[in-house]
Enzyme design. Structure first.
Site, short mmCIF file in Angstrom:
data_model
loop_
_atom_site.label_atom_id
_atom_site.label_comp_id
_atom_site.label_asym_id
_atom_site.label_seq_id
_atom_site.Cartn_x
_atom_site.Cartn_y
_atom_site.Cartn_z
N CYS B 68 3.51 -13.00 -4.43
CA CYS B 68 2.31 -13.46 -3.76
C CYS B 68 1.37 -14.17 -4.73
O CYS B 68 0.27 -14.52 -4.36
CB CYS B 68 1.59 -12.29 -3.11
SG CYS B 68 0.81 -11.18 -4.30
N CYS B 71 0.12 -11.59 -9.57
CA CYS B 71 0.28 -11.34 -11.00
C CYS B 71 -0.16 -12.56 -11.80
O CYS B 71 -0.69 -12.43 -12.91
CB CYS B 71 1.73 -10.96 -11.31
SG CYS B 71 2.23 -9.44 -10.48
N CYS B 163 6.87 -5.99 -7.70
CA CYS B 163 8.02 -6.73 -7.16
C CYS B 163 9.05 -7.02 -8.24
O CYS B 163 10.24 -6.77 -8.06
CB CYS B 163 7.56 -8.03 -6.52
SG CYS B 163 6.35 -7.85 -5.22
N CYS B 199 0.87 -3.15 -8.53
CA CYS B 199 0.78 -4.27 -7.58
C CYS B 199 -0.66 -4.68 -7.38
O CYS B 199 -1.38 -4.01 -6.69
CB CYS B 199 1.39 -3.88 -6.23
SG CYS B 199 1.28 -5.16 -4.97
N HIS B 239 -3.70 11.24 -11.92
CA HIS B 239 -4.36 12.46 -11.44
C HIS B 239 -5.05 13.24 -12.56
O HIS B 239 -6.15 13.77 -12.38
CB HIS B 239 -3.28 13.34 -10.80
CG HIS B 239 -3.77 14.57 -10.13
ND1 HIS B 239 -4.71 14.56 -9.13
CD2 HIS B 239 -3.42 15.88 -10.30
CE1 HIS B 239 -4.93 15.81 -8.72
NE2 HIS B 239 -4.17 16.62 -9.40
N CYS B 242 -8.39 11.61 -13.40
CA CYS B 242 -9.18 11.15 -12.28
C CYS B 242 -10.53 11.85 -12.26
O CYS B 242 -10.62 13.06 -12.49
CB CYS B 242 -8.42 11.44 -10.97
SG CYS B 242 -9.30 10.89 -9.50
N CYS B 266 -11.95 14.60 -3.60
CA CYS B 266 -10.55 14.19 -3.75
C CYS B 266 -10.03 13.49 -2.50
O CYS B 266 -10.32 13.89 -1.37
CB CYS B 266 -9.69 15.40 -4.06
SG CYS B 266 -7.94 15.01 -4.19
N CYS B 272 -3.75 9.91 -0.99
CA CYS B 272 -3.74 9.51 -2.41
C CYS B 272 -2.48 10.00 -3.12
O CYS B 272 -2.07 11.15 -2.98
CB CYS B 272 -4.98 10.04 -3.13
SG CYS B 272 -5.09 9.43 -4.82
N CYS B 281 -4.63 3.70 -15.26
CA CYS B 281 -5.69 3.13 -14.41
C CYS B 281 -6.98 3.95 -14.43
O CYS B 281 -8.07 3.39 -14.49
CB CYS B 281 -5.25 3.04 -12.95
SG CYS B 281 -3.90 1.92 -12.64
N CYS B 293 -8.98 1.65 -7.96
CA CYS B 293 -8.77 1.96 -6.54
C CYS B 293 -9.49 3.23 -6.08
O CYS B 293 -10.21 3.24 -5.09
CB CYS B 293 -7.28 2.09 -6.25
SG CYS B 293 -6.34 0.66 -6.80
N CYS B 300 -4.97 5.77 -4.24
CA CYS B 300 -3.87 5.38 -5.12
C CYS B 300 -2.58 5.42 -4.30
O CYS B 300 -2.25 6.45 -3.74
CB CYS B 300 -3.75 6.29 -6.33
SG CYS B 300 -2.25 5.94 -7.30
N CYS B 303 1.43 2.27 -6.84
CA CYS B 303 2.01 0.94 -6.89
C CYS B 303 2.72 0.66 -8.21
O CYS B 303 3.40 -0.34 -8.35
CB CYS B 303 0.97 -0.13 -6.58
SG CYS B 303 -0.28 -0.35 -7.87
#
Lengths: 520, 340
Positions: B68, B71, B163, B199, B239, B242, B266, B272, B281, B293, B300, B303
């Site tokens: 798409c 990236c 992908c 992603c 996790h 987080c 949470c 999630c 992340c 996210c 989450c 991805c």
């Protein structure tokens, strides 16, 4: 005798596009637009939890993700019976506003500018501007190293190419600046969207991001920087190019096409969504002296697959669309379907929006002799980017007031669970034009999902009646004196800002602050 | 795979490997110009010329398949370093269809020339159709073949995004997208592949990996899924880092996005997948550290994992295979925080 040439891939666009043109007497006589990649998102969605749709359809496209999330969520809102609270709508407006702010300048500088300037003219820059000299050094050092990728090779500069070293070097320095601004503008959306690309916060019923005052302040401060760039650099550049070196192309109206325009309208300015920043409307055949705009009636939309690689079928409304591939189909030449409004091919996007809005700057341009086409599309983008920037300030103010009220809401929690059955359509006006998503739900699962996206309208092949799509039609008559150097073809096609991954997702199986265009 | 030398030892590479950048080196040269009986200007420009023409930038080829362009956008939104400096100063970007000036047959010519030279870094965005080659063709040629041919002559392959790394969403579509690794394996091409999933690909993960390869000449250490361990790997569970973890431990799960009291609770009950997702992340965050996210109240969806998307759907409930595993692990007391 006619000579057929193929441009594949058409680069500096999103996705995979092949353009074929037949040239006779130095002009394009016939054209075919072909999308050459397909994944099959609608088939994937069949049988899934409807709430998956807004997340998955964001992946139609990594450039215009938020708008798919939004149109999809609106289709779900309709099918679920959800009513998005005003706070949720304001945040939806702001993240989509950020999309306009990064997308339009990116298109002008990164995706289009190289079609209009001779980058090698930089070597002849004689000025003393420190910043520009740094740009010159950069380019000259690349030339010396005999490695000018990815800036070369390119089509040969023609008579419309800007070769003045001062203009070119300033354009390239703005190209570099725009890249930075692009990244910063994307960060704006991440304040509420979680990240870019592919926001995470737009879902059925509203948004998930409960705002705080620091986020509002941060967005505003980032917006200030963008507003400055847009007013002081982007708009003047588009004006300077459009009314200067590119004025002959504007007068020729290259890339005009069918002159039928459509906009669904968007950016809700009130709770009911009745007042819109960009109005909705449809217009067939441009007559500036007598602009007649009709209401869009979505029931009148059909998609034809006669020349697309899908199982033969009569044109049908998106609610009833099916996606069964037939890669062996005779005469088919694209994965893009052919949407038509009352059987007519439509242009969608910034130019369509600004004409439907009867925008005074665009009308002034037309009055001065510019014909709507490739150059006017660039102008329309600049005009509406400014409109969105101004509106963002307004939405920020509103959000700031709204969020201090007791009972402030961003989401319709009552309608989070999927209904046992339902159907709904969601419409939006992303930077590239009219976007519609349609969903049918049965037994709490997706029974059918269809999207007709802007590039499907613009990039479509011929329909059942043999009428060319807008890209195809826009190429007819374009001057191509040298078939080896079809620079006008790519200028025209890129002026639409093609976004082909969006177009092929199926498979199965204001204000008046903008300076007037001054034409000497 | 680890430790493979993939770059020529050009002059500048040697300097850069020792932490000497071009500017510093020129400064040094200018200061010693007198020794050669030349003016500073003469000396430095001569030397600069020699360096520029002598130090060949490593060539990079970027191909896009069932994708798409998300990236690609991740690449263009790099601010530190700016993407322009990556593209113009650090690499010779031979092919990138979304960025390059060339079109049509010129693209093919550059492609063929680059493949002939060999020794480039190949970056593949998007999956490769396995149902039928015709689901993705460029210049009338199947994308699969283009990748195979380019991979054979490359030094290393970066498979970017969910992908490219694992098949991602296209895996679940009729085009049956497969990962770069799977595709090369089918064609019996033995090349090291670095999977930089999520992603889309995270800007830092992408730029960092490219820079790592350029600076060290080596492939970074990879985890069991072929991802750079510096960003993924067993020790980087979303996790664990987080901000909502304490609420998970306390059994506080967000039910209503409107409730300011629940704002940081949470998101497990909203589907999630942070407890099974490996990536940094939650520490690194996205877009210059602005957000990620989970902190926008989003969920989450794992991805970065090979299980995305087929095994994480439905996305917003605890009914997916992935969520069921998480719930079972939770029940078994596997998320109990250890005393440290």
């Amino acid at each position: 005798m006619a000579k057929k040439i193929t441009i594949d891939p058409v680069t500096r666009i999103e996705g995979h596009l092949k353009i074929e043109v037949e040239i006779e007497n130095g002009k394009v006589k016939n054209a075919w637009s072909s999308g050459t990649m397909a994944r099959g998102f609608e088939a994937l969605l069949t049988g899934k939890d409807p709430r998956d749709a807004s997340y998955v359809t964001s992946r139609f496209c990594g450039v215009c993700y938020s708008v798919h999330q939004l149109a999809s969520s609106r289709a779900l809102d309709a099918a679920f019976g959800a009513k998005v609270p005003w706070g949720g709508n304001l945040i939806r407006n702001l993240v989509m506003g950020a999309e306009y702010i990064y997308d339009h300048p990116l298109h002008f500088y990164q995706l289009s500018a190289l079609d209009y300037i001779d980058i090698m003219a930089i070597a002849d820059y004689k000025g003393n501007d420190k910043d520009l000299l740094a740009v010159k050094d950069k380019i000259v050092s690349l030339v010396k190293a005999k490695d000018t990728y990815p800036l070369t090779p390119r089509y040969e500069p023609d008579e419309f190419t800007v070769k003045d070293p001062d203009i070119v070097i300033s354009a390239v320095s703005h190209y570099l600046k725009a890249l930075k601004m692009h990244a910063k503008a994307r960060n704006m959306g991440a304040i509420w969207g979680g990240r870019t690309p592919h926001y995470q916060n737009i879902v059925v019923g509203g948004v998930t991001s409960f705002p705080d005052i620091n986020q509002v302040a941060r967005f505003r401060s980032m917006l200030d920087e963008q507003a400055k760039f847009i007013s002081e650099i982007y708009i003047p550049d588009v004006l300077a190019f459009g009314t200067g070196p590119l004025w002959p192309l504007a007068q020729m109206g290259i890339g005009g096409g069918h002159h039928n325009y459509m906009s669904y309208g968007d950016f809700q300015l009130d709770k009911d969504g009745k007042k819109l920043l960009f109005p909705a409307g449809v217009m067939k055949g441009l007559n500036p002296a007598d602009i007649k705009i009709d209401t869009v009636i979505p029931e009148r939309i059909t998609e034809s697959v006669k020349y697309a690689w899908y199982k033969e079928n009569k044109p049908v409304h998106p609610y009833n669309g099916e996606q069964i591939f037939n890669l062996d189909k005779k005469n088919a030449y694209s994965f893009v379907k052919a949407p038509r409004y009352e059987g007519t091919a439509m242009e969608v996007g910034p130019l369509a929006r600004m004409i439907i809005a009867k925008n005074s700057d665009i009308l002034a341009l037309v009055e001065k002799g510019a014909k709507p086409g490739a150059v006017a599309r660039h102008a329309a983008r600049a005009i509406e980017t400014k409109m969105v920037v101004d509106a963002c300030y307004h939405w920020l103010d509103q959000l700031q007031t709204e969020m201090t009220k007791p009972g402030f809401k961003i989401h319709d929690t009552e309608h989070w669970d999927p209904p046992s059955s339902g159907m709904g359509a969601g419409f939006s006006e992303p930077p590239r034009g009219a976007l519609g998503h349609w969903i049918r739900i049965r037994d709490k699962k997706i029974e059918n999902y269809q999207a007709v996206v802007p590039s499907t309208w613009n990039a479509s092949p011929r329909c059942d009646n043999g009428v060319r799509g807008q890209y195809e039609e826009s190429l007819i008559g374009a001057p191509v004196p040298d078939p080896k150097n079809p620079v006008n073809v790519v200028r025209i096609i890129r002026s639409f800002d093609p976004c082909l991954a969006c177009a092929i997702h199926v498979i199965d199986p204001q204000d008046n602050q903008i300076r007037k265009f001054i034409i000497e | 795979m680890k430790g493979e030398k993939i770059l020529n030892d050009g002059l500048m590479n040697i300097f850069e490997a020792h932490g000497i950048n071009r500017r510093d080196f020129l400064k040094y040269c200018a200061a010693t110009a007198a020794l050669f009986g030349l003016s500073e200007f003469e000396f430095s420009s001569k030397l600069a010329y020699a360096l520029e023409s002598g130090s060949k930038k490593p060539s990079v080829m970027w191909l896009e398949g069932l994708a798409c362009a998300g990236c690609t956008i991740s690449l263009t939104q790099s601010l530190h370093p700016p993407v322009s400096s990556i593209i113009l100063d650090k690499i010779s970007l031979r092919q990138h269809d979304t960025i390059m000036a060339a079109a049509g047959h010129m693209v093919e010519e550059i492609h063929d020339q680059t493949v002939k030279e060999g020794g480039y870094i190949l970056i593949v965005e998007g999956a490769i159709p396995s149902a039928d080659d015709r689901f993705c063709e460029i210049g009338g040629r199947p994308f699969r073949k283009i990748v195979e041919e380019a991979a054979r002559k490359s030094k290393a392959v970066l498979a970017v995004g969910a992908c490219g790394a694992f098949g991602g969403i296209p895996r679940a579509t009729p085009s049956k997208g497969i990962s770069v690794t799977e595709s090369l394996k089918k064609a019996k091409i033995d090349k090291p592949v670095i999977n930089i999933s999520t992603c889309p690909v995270h800007t830092d993960h992408l730029v960092g990996t490219i820079l790592y390869v350029l600076v060290t000449g080596n492939i970074p250490e990879l985890d069991s899924n072929g991802r750079p361990a510096m960003y993924f790997g067993d020790s980087r569970l979303i996790h664990d880092n987080c901000r909502r973890r304490a609420h998970f431990d306390a059994g506080e799960f967000l039910n209503d996005w409107n409730d300011p009291r629940q704002k940081d609770w949470c998101l497990l009950q909203k589907g999630c997948k942070g407890p099974m997702s490996h990536s940094d992340c939650s520490i690194r965050r996205w877009n210059d550290g602005i957000n990620f996210c989970i902190d926008c109240g989003g969920v989450c969806q794992a991805c970065g994992e090979p299980s995305f998307y087929e095994h994480v759907t439905p996305l917003y409930t605890v009914e997916s295979e992935s969520s069921k595993k998480i719930m079972a692990m939770k029940k078994a007391g596997m998320f109990t925080k250890e005393e440290s």
